[in-house]
Design a protein around this motif. Structure first.
Motif, mmCIF file in Angstrom:
data_model
loop_
_atom_site.group_PDB
_atom_site.id
_atom_site.type_symbol
_atom_site.label_atom_id
_atom_site.label_comp_id
_atom_site.label_asym_id
_atom_site.label_seq_id
_atom_site.Cartn_x
_atom_site.Cartn_y
_atom_site.Cartn_z
ATOM 1 N N HIS A 295 -4.076 16.562 -0.301
ATOM 2 C CA HIS A 295 -4.974 16.821 0.836
ATOM 3 C C HIS A 295 -4.648 15.881 1.996
ATOM 4 O O HIS A 295 -5.544 15.427 2.718
ATOM 5 C CB HIS A 295 -6.443 16.668 0.425
ATOM 6 C CG HIS A 295 -6.867 17.574 -0.686
ATOM 7 N ND1 HIS A 295 -6.745 18.937 -0.632
ATOM 8 C CD2 HIS A 295 -7.407 17.301 -1.907
ATOM 9 C CE1 HIS A 295 -7.191 19.477 -1.757
ATOM 10 N NE2 HIS A 295 -7.591 18.510 -2.547
ATOM 11 N N GLY A 296 -3.365 15.573 2.155
ATOM 12 C CA GLY A 296 -2.924 14.720 3.253
ATOM 13 C C GLY A 296 -3.058 13.231 3.012
ATOM 14 O O GLY A 296 -2.676 12.430 3.859
ATOM 15 N N ALA A 297 -3.592 12.821 1.844
ATOM 16 C CA ALA A 297 -3.819 11.397 1.549
ATOM 17 C C ALA A 297 -2.774 10.907 0.556
ATOM 18 O O ALA A 297 -2.450 11.592 -0.421
ATOM 19 C CB ALA A 297 -5.226 11.186 0.993
ATOM 20 N N VAL A 298 -2.262 9.710 0.772
ATOM 21 C CA VAL A 298 -1.217 9.149 -0.066
ATOM 22 C C VAL A 298 -1.779 8.687 -1.408
ATOM 23 O O VAL A 298 -2.936 8.262 -1.501
ATOM 24 C CB VAL A 298 -0.524 7.971 0.654
ATOM 25 C CG1 VAL A 298 -1.491 6.800 0.852
ATOM 26 C CG2 VAL A 298 0.730 7.525 -0.088
ATOM 27 N N VAL A 299 -0.959 8.787 -2.468
ATOM 28 C CA VAL A 299 -1.341 8.301 -3.786
ATOM 29 C C VAL A 299 -0.790 6.890 -3.963
ATOM 30 O O VAL A 299 0.424 6.666 -3.834
ATOM 31 C CB VAL A 299 -0.800 9.212 -4.904
ATOM 32 C CG1 VAL A 299 -1.232 8.683 -6.273
ATOM 33 C CG2 VAL A 299 -1.305 10.643 -4.711
ATOM 34 N N LEU A 300 -1.671 5.934 -4.252
ATOM 35 C CA LEU A 300 -1.324 4.526 -4.370
ATOM 36 C C LEU A 300 -1.254 4.099 -5.828
ATOM 37 O O LEU A 300 -1.924 4.671 -6.693
ATOM 38 C CB LEU A 300 -2.364 3.651 -3.672
ATOM 39 C CG LEU A 300 -2.694 3.920 -2.201
ATOM 40 C CD1 LEU A 300 -3.876 3.040 -1.785
ATOM 41 C CD2 LEU A 300 -1.483 3.665 -1.326
ATOM 42 N N HIS A 301 -0.497 3.040 -6.080
ATOM 43 C CA HIS A 301 -0.579 2.332 -7.352
ATOM 44 C C HIS A 301 -1.783 1.410 -7.281
ATOM 45 O O HIS A 301 -2.124 0.900 -6.197
ATOM 46 C CB HIS A 301 0.694 1.512 -7.593
ATOM 47 C CG HIS A 301 0.768 0.909 -8.958
ATOM 48 N ND1 HIS A 301 0.147 -0.292 -9.263
ATOM 49 C CD2 HIS A 301 1.371 1.339 -10.096
ATOM 50 C CE1 HIS A 301 0.378 -0.572 -10.543
ATOM 51 N NE2 HIS A 301 1.113 0.394 -11.072
ATOM 52 N N PRO A 302 -2.480 1.145 -8.391
ATOM 53 C CA PRO A 302 -3.663 0.279 -8.341
ATOM 54 C C PRO A 302 -3.420 -1.077 -7.663
ATOM 55 O O PRO A 302 -4.312 -1.590 -6.973
ATOM 56 C CB PRO A 302 -4.032 0.101 -9.821
ATOM 57 C CG PRO A 302 -3.556 1.360 -10.462
ATOM 58 C CD PRO A 302 -2.288 1.722 -9.745
ATOM 59 N N GLU A 303 -2.241 -1.652 -7.836
ATOM 60 C CA GLU A 303 -1.973 -2.962 -7.239
ATOM 61 C C GLU A 303 -1.980 -2.911 -5.708
ATOM 62 O O GLU A 303 -2.175 -3.933 -5.051
ATOM 63 C CB GLU A 303 -0.626 -3.489 -7.732
ATOM 64 C CG GLU A 303 -0.615 -3.839 -9.217
ATOM 65 C CD GLU A 303 0.741 -4.317 -9.678
ATOM 66 O OE1 GLU A 303 1.701 -4.278 -8.860
ATOM 67 O OE2 GLU A 303 0.864 -4.731 -10.848
ATOM 68 N N ASP A 304 -1.755 -1.715 -5.148
ATOM 69 C CA ASP A 304 -1.727 -1.578 -3.691
ATOM 70 C C ASP A 304 -3.109 -1.351 -3.083
ATOM 71 O O ASP A 304 -3.258 -1.357 -1.857
ATOM 72 C CB ASP A 304 -0.817 -0.406 -3.294
ATOM 73 C CG ASP A 304 0.616 -0.603 -3.761
ATOM 74 O OD1 ASP A 304 1.089 -1.761 -3.725
ATOM 75 O OD2 ASP A 304 1.254 0.393 -4.156
ATOM 76 N N LEU A 305 -4.119 -1.161 -3.935
ATOM 77 C CA LEU A 305 -5.451 -0.809 -3.433
ATOM 78 C C LEU A 305 -6.096 -1.915 -2.596
ATOM 79 O O LEU A 305 -6.614 -1.627 -1.507
ATOM 80 C CB LEU A 305 -6.369 -0.431 -4.601
ATOM 81 C CG LEU A 305 -7.808 -0.047 -4.239
ATOM 82 C CD1 LEU A 305 -7.830 1.177 -3.326
ATOM 83 C CD2 LEU A 305 -8.615 0.240 -5.498
ATOM 84 N N PRO A 306 -6.102 -3.186 -3.034
ATOM 85 C CA PRO A 306 -6.825 -4.204 -2.255
ATOM 86 C C PRO A 306 -6.354 -4.323 -0.806
ATOM 87 O O PRO A 306 -7.163 -4.582 0.097
ATOM 88 C CB PRO A 306 -6.561 -5.496 -3.031
ATOM 89 C CG PRO A 306 -6.313 -5.043 -4.430
ATOM 90 C CD PRO A 306 -5.559 -3.754 -4.285
ATOM 91 N N ALA A 307 -5.062 -4.127 -0.565
ATOM 92 C CA ALA A 307 -4.538 -4.297 0.789
ATOM 93 C C ALA A 307 -4.647 -3.031 1.633
ATOM 94 O O ALA A 307 -4.452 -3.084 2.854
ATOM 95 C CB ALA A 307 -3.070 -4.745 0.723
ATOM 96 N N PHE A 308 -4.971 -1.909 0.997
ATOM 97 C CA PHE A 308 -5.013 -0.663 1.750
ATOM 98 C C PHE A 308 -6.160 -0.681 2.754
ATOM 99 O O PHE A 308 -7.307 -0.982 2.423
ATOM 100 C CB PHE A 308 -5.181 0.528 0.800
ATOM 101 C CG PHE A 308 -5.195 1.859 1.498
ATOM 102 C CD1 PHE A 308 -4.009 2.442 1.901
ATOM 103 C CD2 PHE A 308 -6.378 2.518 1.775
ATOM 104 C CE1 PHE A 308 -4.000 3.666 2.547
ATOM 105 C CE2 PHE A 308 -6.388 3.734 2.432
ATOM 106 C CZ PHE A 308 -5.188 4.313 2.818
ATOM 107 N N GLY A 309 -5.840 -0.341 3.990
ATOM 108 C CA GLY A 309 -6.859 -0.274 5.033
ATOM 109 C C GLY A 309 -7.318 -1.606 5.559
ATOM 110 O O GLY A 309 -8.331 -1.677 6.266
#
Length: 348
Positions: A295-309
């Motif tokens: 739906h246009g949104a990128v799939v992240l690895h869990p380790e990348d979550l804290p820095a996202f946004g």
């Protein structure tokens, strides 16, 4: 103990084609260790012998009061019954279920001793017993474990955290949120979500006090009102109404079937109401999905979550269907420094 005087609880009992089960249901209420109650019973257009059975019970036991319908359908019946109640405590019962003898006494004692609790349910046991590994067994185990207000609030958007036929609620809290409402979905879950939004604390008695009958006759098995899509739409409506902090990227943990279905409903139904933000990312452990777009949104690895946004911390919705996955994701999020409810919520 005398049955005279004002009832301590008003039991709302809508009935439709309940003839095969009704005697066992009302007998279980008549056998309660707390006898000071009234049963408000309404025949909602039955085509079997439900009406005559109810009239016979009302003639036999003055605590059974018959209420004439005003409209049709479960919500109209519950609104009519609650309007006739004489007690400051409302309780629910389904006409095909069986209450264990201590149910009313235990729930009333909890509400009496804990004035900060607005509503409570009890543990349940399905019958006939569903097969091992069935969704009913999982739901039974899940709801029987929600025995603290914090646990009910934590899992509020997973499923309805109080079994409706076990509900006991203070009438003032019930009326403050408008009672039962017909939003086109599950009326019980909608009531619980509105009570929570109003700041009401709820819990379940840590005892199995209700026998919950399974079978194709159940309304939840026959009506689209209780379909998975109806539950998702209701969750989305309440989440979009101030439950997610503003100014933070929205992320869904779960790029599988459950996560995609939730995201699709969020974008289609929530977006049509103009009250929700886009899903900006998904999180998944499957290396084949990392970097893909849904739906246009990128799939992240869990380790990348804290820095996202960054600098805003993303707000994460857990939408997974694999048994045990929710617990593992919670542990992973805690390890990343995320706090439940403040930073994330489970929605499936």
């Amino acid at each position: 103990m005398s049955r005279a005087g004002a009832p301590r609880a008003s039991i709302l009992l809508p009935c439709r084609d309940a003839e095969p089960f009704l005697d066992a249901c009302i007998e279980s209420l008549a056998a309660q260790s707390e006898p000071r109650f009234e049963v408000l019973a309404l025949d909602d257009g039955s085509s079997d012998g439900t009406g005559p059975l109810l009239r016979a019970w009302a003639a036999r036991d003055p605590r059974v009061r018959l209420v004439d319908p005003d409209g049709s359908g479960i919500v109209a019946a519950l609104r009519r019954l609650s309007g006739e109640a004489r007690s400051p405590i409302l309780a629910r019962m389904d006409a095909d279920d069986i209450a264990r003898p201590g149910r009313l006494a235990v729930q009333l004692r909890l509400l009496s001793r804990q004035p900060g609790i607005a509503a409570c349910g009890t543990g349940v046991r399905y019958f006939p017993r569903p097969g091992r590994g069935s969704g009913y067994r999982r739901y039974e185990g899940w709801i029987n474990g929600l025995t603290e207000p914090a646990a009910v609030e934590r899992d509020l958007f997973v499923e309805c955290p109080i079994a409706h036929p076990t509900l006991m609620v203070r009438r003032d809290a019930f009326e403050a949120v408008g009672g039962y409402s017909d939003a086109g979905g599950p009326e019980d879950y909608d009531l619980i979500l509105r009570l929570s939004a109003a700041g009401c604390r709820m819990t379940n008695v840590p005892r199995i006090l209700h026998q919950w009958r399974l079978g194709p006759h159940r309304l939840s098995e026959r009506s689209e009102r209780y379909s998975p899509d109806a539950f998702r739409c209701l969750k989305i409506a309440h989440l979009a109404d101030g439950r997610i902090p503003a100014g933070r990227p929205l992320v869904i943990w779960g790029a599988g079937k459950v996560g995609k279905a939730f995201a699709r409903a969020w974008l289609e139904r929530g977006g049509s109401a103009g009250r929700v933000r886009p899903v900006e990312a998904f999180v998944d452990l499957d290396p084949r999905k990392i970097g893909q777009r849904i739906h246009g949104a990128v799939v992240l690895h869990p380790e990348d979550l804290p820095a996202f946004g960054a600098p805003a911390r993303p707000y994460t919705l857990l939408a997974v269907g694999t048994p045990g996955a929710r617990r593992e994701i919670r542990e992973a999020l805690r390890a990343l420094g995320f706090r439940e409810i403040e930073d994330y919520r489970a929605v499936a």
